[in-house]
Scaffold this motif. Structure first.
Motif, PDB file in Angstrom:
ATOM      1  N   LEU A 276       0.830  -1.198   0.000  1.00 12.05           N
ATOM      2  CA  LEU A 276       0.000   0.000   0.000  1.00 12.05           C
ATOM      3  C   LEU A 276       0.866   1.250   0.000  1.00 12.05           C
ATOM      4  CD1 LEU A 276      -2.761  -1.006   2.546  1.00 12.05           C
ATOM      5  CD2 LEU A 276      -3.061  -0.593   0.112  1.00 12.05           C
ATOM      6  N   ILE A 278       1.789   4.338   1.249  1.00 16.65           N
ATOM      7  CA  ILE A 278       1.443   5.067   2.477  1.00 16.65           C
ATOM      8  C   ILE A 278       1.485   6.577   2.285  1.00 16.65           C
ATOM      9  CG2 ILE A 278       3.768   4.983   3.457  1.00 16.65           C
ATOM     10  CD1 ILE A 278       2.422   4.604   6.210  1.00 16.65           C
ATOM     11  N   LYS A 279       2.365   7.081   1.418  1.00 14.45           N
ATOM     12  CA  LYS A 279       2.411   8.536   1.242  1.00 14.45           C
ATOM     13  C   LYS A 279       1.121   9.071   0.635  1.00 14.45           C
ATOM     14  CE  LYS A 279       7.370   9.258   1.036  1.00 14.45           C
ATOM     15  NZ  LYS A 279       8.523   9.704   0.231  1.00 14.45           N
ATOM     16  N   PHE A 282      -1.442   8.937   3.378  1.00 18.01           N
ATOM     17  CA  PHE A 282      -1.156   9.946   4.398  1.00 18.01           C
ATOM     18  C   PHE A 282      -1.636  11.332   3.963  1.00 18.01           C
ATOM     19  CE2 PHE A 282       1.611  13.138   6.353  1.00 18.01           C
ATOM     20  CZ  PHE A 282       1.594  12.767   7.687  1.00 18.01           C
TER      21      PHE A 282
ATOM     22  N   GLY B 268       2.788   9.947  11.803  1.00 20.27           N
ATOM     23  CA  GLY B 268       4.190  10.222  11.489  1.00 20.27           C
ATOM     24  C   GLY B 268       4.327  10.425   9.989  1.00 20.27           C
ATOM     25  N   VAL B 269       4.938  11.544   9.595  1.00 23.74           N
ATOM     26  CA  VAL B 269       5.099  11.813   8.152  1.00 23.74           C
ATOM     27  C   VAL B 269       5.936  10.680   7.546  1.00 23.74           C
ATOM     28  CG1 VAL B 269       5.927  13.452   6.428  1.00 23.74           C
ATOM     29  CG2 VAL B 269       5.066  14.288   8.622  1.00 23.74           C
ATOM     30  N   PRO B 270       5.377   9.937   6.580  1.00 26.00           N
ATOM     31  CA  PRO B 270       6.098   8.763   6.068  1.00 26.00           C
ATOM     32  C   PRO B 270       7.372   9.164   5.335  1.00 26.00           C
ATOM     33  CG  PRO B 270       3.795   8.783   5.320  1.00 26.00           C
ATOM     34  CD  PRO B 270       4.083  10.130   5.915  1.00 26.00           C
ATOM     35  N   LEU B 271       8.455   8.546   5.711  1.00 24.36           N
ATOM     36  CA  LEU B 271       9.721   8.805   5.030  1.00 24.36           C
ATOM     37  C   LEU B 271       9.840   7.891   3.825  1.00 24.36           C
ATOM     38  CD1 LEU B 271      11.934   9.290   8.159  1.00 24.36           C
ATOM     39  CD2 LEU B 271      11.086  11.013   6.573  1.00 24.36           C
ATOM     40  N   GLY B 272      10.756   8.221   2.959  1.00 25.56           N
ATOM     41  CA  GLY B 272      10.898   7.502   1.686  1.00 25.56           C
ATOM     42  C   GLY B 272      11.023   5.997   1.852  1.00 25.56           C
ATOM     43  N   ALA B 274       8.999   3.582   2.621  1.00 17.26           N
ATOM     44  CA  ALA B 274       8.093   2.763   3.418  1.00 17.26           C
ATOM     45  C   ALA B 274       6.763   2.557   2.693  1.00 17.26           C
ATOM     46  CB  ALA B 274       7.850   3.432   4.762  1.00 17.26           C
TER      47      ALA B 274
END
Lengths: 345, 345
Positions: A276, A278-279, A282, B268-272, B274
Motif C-alpha cells: 500500500l 502510504i504517502k 497519508f 508520522g510523516v512517512p519517510l521515503g 516505506a
C-alpha cells in the motif's frame, strides 16, 4: 481433488468419520467455487500431492463428536470458510479468522490430519461448535443458493462494506464485478448507502449489480474509471470504495476513487508484490480496512434475513452443475463464462 | 530562514502586509519547532534559495483584509499548520489539509507569492477566515504554551487517536516518544482509553508520558517491544496502536503491536521507501487510518478544554528560547536534548 494447475478432478475418497470429540460430519447439500479457488487452480502454489479443495458449503449434520453441543444430527448448517473455536482471545474479539486454533478446509490440522475440502459429498468439520451455525428448521430447496452465499461470498462483500464504514448517506463505489464485488453492492445497499456505483464492463454482471441495487455503473477501469467516478460525483471521490479483487491495479483504482478522508474496505486476497502506498494515503487521510472476512460472527444477523427472504445474493450463481462436473465449474469461472458456479452433490 | 542542511538563521525580513482581501497579518506571540521541521533541517530536500520556515504559532491579529469577517484586529488566534478556505468540498468533509486552496507556511501560493514561516515576528495568513480560530478573550501568558500546542502537536496526536477509534475500554499503545507521541498519550487518555502503553526508552520522556496518564511504559523497541507488549496484555496486541514517527521501522513495530482486528492510527510523516505490507494487514484484519492532521475542524472542541485548563500538553515544551536563538532550538531538538522547543519573539 486438485492435482495440478488447471487439473481439478472428481474422485472417490473414503467417507469422513468423526475423529475428535469436537468434530461434526456434514453431508453437503450444496457447494460452490470461490474466486480464491481459482488462484489455486491456476497454479500460484502447485501442490506436492493432490489434495481436497473448496471451502464454501451448506449441508446437514450426519454425526457429531461427544463434545459437540450446539449442532445435532439432522440440523441444516452453514459453514463459514474458516474453522474457529469460538472461544479464544481472537474469536472473542470477533476475528475468528485469527483463531488460535484456526484451520482451513483442504489444509492440514496441527496434528497432520488432512482436512476435507468443501467440494465433496461429506465434510468432517473440526471445532464444530465454534464453526457451524444451524438454521431453526430445514430450509426449502429454493432457499439453498441464498444460504450457500453465507458461507463466504455475501459475508465477504458485507465485511468490505462494514470495514469501510458504509451506512446511510454514504456514497460507495465497488471495484471488482466478480461475485464478491456484486455481493458488496448488495451489502452496501442493505446498509443504507445513498448511492452505490459499480465498476463493471460486462453486461451480465452489470445486470446483477443493478438487480442488487447499484444506482450507477461505470464501465471504464483504472484511472479512467476513477475519473468517470469523479465526473459523476461532482469532482469528489466516493466516501467508501470496496476493493474486491486483490491486485495492485484494483487497489490503485480504489485509492484513486476515494475522496480525501474516505475509506477503502478491501477483501480481495492480495496477490504477490502489492504493497500500500502510504504517502498517498497519508496526504489524503485515506484509511484502509478489511481483510479475510471473519464470517462466523456476522452469520446470526445475516442468516435471519436470508431465511426471511429479505436478503438474497443467489443471483451470483449463474451456473449450476452436478458436483461430478466440478472440473467444468472451474473452467467456466476461469474463462469468465460464469460469475460463480454452484455444485449439487 | 532555512539556508542549507543544519543551517537555520534568524534574519531581518520586511514586515508582512495584507496583500489579498482574505489575508490577516498576525503578530506572533509564541512559535515552536516541529519534528517535521527537523526533516527539512536535516536536508532531505535542500532549498534552491533560503526560505522561511516554521508552521506552528499563536499570536494577535494586527491587520485584516477587507474580506475577513471571523477574526478582527486585536484577537488572539491559534493557527493550524495548514491553510484552508473552510468552504471547499474537502473542507466541508472536515479534511482541511486537502483543501482545494490549501497553502503551507514557508511555501509558495498559486500566484508565486512566498508564504511567511511561523518562526518569525509576523506572519501573513492567507484565507484567514477558513484558517484562524480566535479565543473569546486574551489569554494569560501562562496559557500560551498549552494554546501553542493546538497549532499542531496536540491535535496531531489527537488525530492519531481518533483515526484509530480510541475510546472507553480500549487498550492503546503509542509508538514514538517525541512530542507528537506524548500528545497521543494525552489524547488517548482524554478519550477514555482503559490502558495506555507508551514505548519510550528515555527517562525524561517516560516522565512526561506518565504525567500525561500513560498506565505503562515499555522501553524495548521493534519486535522486542511488541513482544513485551504482548506479555503485558496476556498474549494479545493492543486494540489501537498510534504510530507517531513515520519510519518503516516504527510502522513495523506498530503493526506487530496491534491485535487482529485492531487499528493503527498513524500521523508520522512517512519517510521515503516505506510501504504498507498489505498481506500482513489482510491476514489479521488490521486497519490503518490517519494521515496529515486536519487541525482546523478539531480546534473548537479542544480549544475550549485548553482555555478551561482541563487539557494541557505544554509539558512537551522542555526548552524555551528567545526567537533569535532559533538555530539553537533546532540543534537542541536535532540532538534530542529537547523534546520540543518553544520560541518567544
Amino acid at each position: 481433488m486438485w492435482h495440478a494447475p488447471r487439473d481439478v478432478r472428481w474422485e472417490e475418497r473414503p467417507d469422513p468419520v468423526v475423529q475428535l470429540p469436537t468434530d461434526a460430519v456434514v453431508r453437503v447439500v450444496a457447494a460452490c467455487v470461490c474466486g480464491s479457488d481459482l488462484w489455486t487452480y491456476r497454479g500460484a502454489r502447485p501442490p506436492a500431492d493432490p489434495h481436497p479443495i473448496g471451502h464454501e458449503f451448506v449441508g446437514v449434520v450426519e454425526e457429531i463428536g461427544a463434545g459437540v453441543t450446539t449442532v445435532k444430527e439432522g440440523d441444516f448448517v452453514v459453514s463459514p470458510f474458516s474453522i474457529s473455536d469460538g472461544t479464544c482471545v481472537h474469536c472473542r474479539q470477533g476475528i475468528t479468522t485469527s483463531c488460535v486454533q484456526a484451520q482451513w478446509y483442504g489444509g492440514t490440522d496441527p496434528d497432520g490430519r488432512t482436512l476435507d475440502g468443501g467440494q465433496g459429498r461429506y465434510v468432517r468439520v473440526p471445532l464444530a461448535d465454534g464453526t457451524l451455525v444451524a438454521t431453526p428448521g430445514l430450509p426449502d430447496t429454493k432457499q439453498i443458493p441464498a444460504l450457500l452465499a453465507l458461507s463466504d461470498v455475501l459475508v465477504t462483500g458485507h465485511h468490505a462494506a462494514v470495514s469501510a464504514g458504509v451506512g446511510p448517506g454514504r456514497t460507495v463505489a465497488v471495484v471488482g464485478d466478480g461475485a464478491v464485488g456484486l455481493c458488496a453492492v448488495l451489502a452496501a445497499v442493505r446498509l443504507g448507502a445513498e448511492r452505490v456505483i459499480a465498476f463493471s464492463s460486462h453486461t451480465d454482471r452489470q445486470e446483477v449489480a443493478t438487480g442488487f441495487g447499484a444506482s450507477d455503473i461505470i464501465s471504464e477501469r483504472g484511472d479512467e474509471g476513477a475519473a468517470a467516478l469523479r465526473d459523476l460525483l461532482g469532482d469528489l471521490g466516493a466516501d467508501a470504495v470496496l476493493e474486491c479483487v486483490g491486485t495492485s491495479e484494483s487497489m490503485a483504482q480504489a485509492l484513486a476513487s476515494v475522496r480525501p478522508g474516505g475509506a477503502v474496505g478491501y477483501v480481495g486476497v492480495p496477490l504477490g508484490g502489492a504493497e500500500l502506498p502510504i504517502k498517498q494515503m497519508f496526504g489524503a487521510n485515506i484509511r484502509v480496512a478489511g481483510g479475510v472476512a471473519p464470517v462466523r460472527p456476522y452469520l446470526p444477523e445475516l442468516l435471519a434475513e436470508v431465511l426471511a427472504g429479505t436478503l438474497d445474493a443467489s443471483a451470483v450463481f449463474d451456473l449450476q452443475l452436478p458436483m461430478d462436473r466440478v472440473a467444468e465449474a472451474y473452467a467456466a469461472m476461469d474463462e469468465r463464462r460464469s460469475i460463480k458456479t454452484l455444485l449439487w452433490p
